[in-house]
Structures are given as C-alpha cells and as structure tokens.
Design a protein around this motif. Structure first.
Motif, PDB file in Angstrom:
ATOM      1  N   CYS A   1     149.003 117.606 148.732  1.00 36.45           N
ATOM      2  CA  CYS A   1     147.718 116.912 148.648  1.00 36.45           C
ATOM      3  C   CYS A   1     147.962 115.428 148.375  1.00 36.45           C
ATOM      4  CB  CYS A   1     146.871 117.529 147.537  1.00 36.45           C
ATOM      5  SG  CYS A   1     145.358 116.619 147.227  1.00 36.45           S
TER       6      CYS A   1
ATOM      7  N   ASN B   1     145.940 113.360 147.291  1.00 35.83           N
ATOM      8  CA  ASN B   1     145.135 112.904 146.154  1.00 35.83           C
ATOM      9  C   ASN B   1     145.785 113.227 144.813  1.00 35.83           C
ATOM     10  OD1 ASN B   1     142.709 111.640 145.189  1.00 35.83           O
ATOM     11  ND2 ASN B   1     142.048 113.648 144.516  1.00 35.83           N
ATOM     12  N   CYS B   2     146.206 114.482 144.622  1.00 38.14           N
ATOM     13  CA  CYS B   2     146.776 114.874 143.330  1.00 38.14           C
ATOM     14  C   CYS B   2     148.274 115.107 143.409  1.00 38.14           C
ATOM     15  CB  CYS B   2     146.066 116.118 142.787  1.00 38.14           C
ATOM     16  SG  CYS B   2     146.425 117.612 143.716  1.00 38.14           S
TER      17      CYS B   2
ATOM     18  N   CYS C   1     149.849 117.741 144.482  1.00 35.60           N
ATOM     19  CA  CYS C   1     150.299 119.121 144.334  1.00 35.60           C
ATOM     20  C   CYS C   1     150.670 119.715 145.686  1.00 35.60           C
ATOM     21  CB  CYS C   1     149.213 119.974 143.667  1.00 35.60           C
ATOM     22  SG  CYS C   1     147.867 120.416 144.779  1.00 35.60           S
TER      23      CYS C   1
ATOM     24  N   CYS D   1     143.541 118.931 148.809  1.00 34.60           N
ATOM     25  CA  CYS D   1     143.674 120.349 148.481  1.00 34.60           C
ATOM     26  C   CYS D   1     142.297 120.908 148.077  1.00 34.60           C
ATOM     27  CB  CYS D   1     144.690 120.543 147.343  1.00 34.60           C
ATOM     28  SG  CYS D   1     144.130 119.951 145.736  1.00 34.60           S
TER      29      CYS D   1
ATOM     30  N   CYS E   1     140.932 119.514 144.691  1.00 31.74           N
ATOM     31  CA  CYS E   1     140.457 118.130 144.783  1.00 31.74           C
ATOM     32  C   CYS E   1     139.150 118.083 145.569  1.00 31.74           C
ATOM     33  CB  CYS E   1     141.505 117.247 145.460  1.00 31.74           C
ATOM     34  SG  CYS E   1     142.874 116.826 144.372  1.00 31.74           S
TER      35      CYS E   1
HETATM   36 ZN   LIG Z   1     144.666 117.742 145.313  1.00 33.15          ZN
END
Ligand SMILES: [Zn+2]
Length: 122
Positions: free
Chosen positions: A50, A52-53, A55, A68, A71
């Motif tokens: 992901c 954004n995070c 993971c 993900c 998110c």
């Molecule tokens: Zn994420």
C-alpha cells in the motif's frame, strides 16, 4: 548448492515479493527459488504494498484509491465524518435562522397589536 537456513528464512519473510526478487537478492536462479519454495511449503503468493501505509496485503489494492482495504476504509470513514459535520453545520444554521425569524415575527405581531390597542378610533 544447498540452501542455508538464513536463505530459507529470507525466502519466508519475503515470499510476497515474488520469486524473481528473491532470486536476485539471494543470487540464485528463479527456478531454484521456486523449487526450494515448494520443498519448504512456502507459497510465493503475490502481495501488494500500500503506498499510503506501506503495509503488504494479500488483497489487490483498491482500484479507486490505489490503497489497501484498511486505508480505503479509513478514507471512506473520514469522508462520511466530513459529510456529517457539513450537514450538522447546515442544520444548525437553518435552526438559527428559523429561531430568528420566529422571534422577529412575534415581535412584529406584538407591535401591531400594541398599535391597535393604542388607537383611539377602535
Ligand atoms: Zn494502507
């Protein structure tokens, strides 16, 4: 060439990155990695990272957000919370206007009544 326990552990930990990336890191052939993975019962399943995070997830990233599932859910929840705040503001504004309108209307009625009461011709 036999596999070391370190190499096998590396393969387990990086299974989501796919055989090619593991082969490159360990300086082995892709075939060798695939054979060893199958011997060790390690699934070189595709994973998505992901943006954004950060993971790794077994589920493909959301087509709309590119993130993900968690998110995406959080972004959706924040959007709903923002909608709620906007609606609350709108309702509060309408209530203030309505109260002000009623207060003015009552005042107008009282003043008119007063005018009639004070009039000598009635
Ligand atoms: Zn994420």
């Amino acid at each position: 060439m036999n596999w070391t326990t370190d190499e096998i552990r590396y393969m387990e930990e990086h299974a989501g990155e796919g055989a090619a990336a593991i082969a490159e890191h360990l300086n082995r052939t892709v075939i060798s990695v695939k054979v060893q993975a199958s011997r060790q019962g390690i699934f070189l399943t595709p994973r998505w990272r992901c943006p954004n995070c950060g993971c790794l997830t077994a589920k493909p990233l959301n087509a709309k957000t590119g993130w993900c599932a968690n998110c995406t859910m959080e972004a959706r929840r924040e959007q709903i919370a923002k909608d709620v705040r906007e609606l609350e503001d709108e309702v509060a504004r309408r209530e203030r206007n309505e109260q002000a309108r009623q207060a003015l209307y009552s005042k107008k009625s009282r003043l008119r009544k007063k005018l009639r009461e004070n009039s000598p011709n009635q």
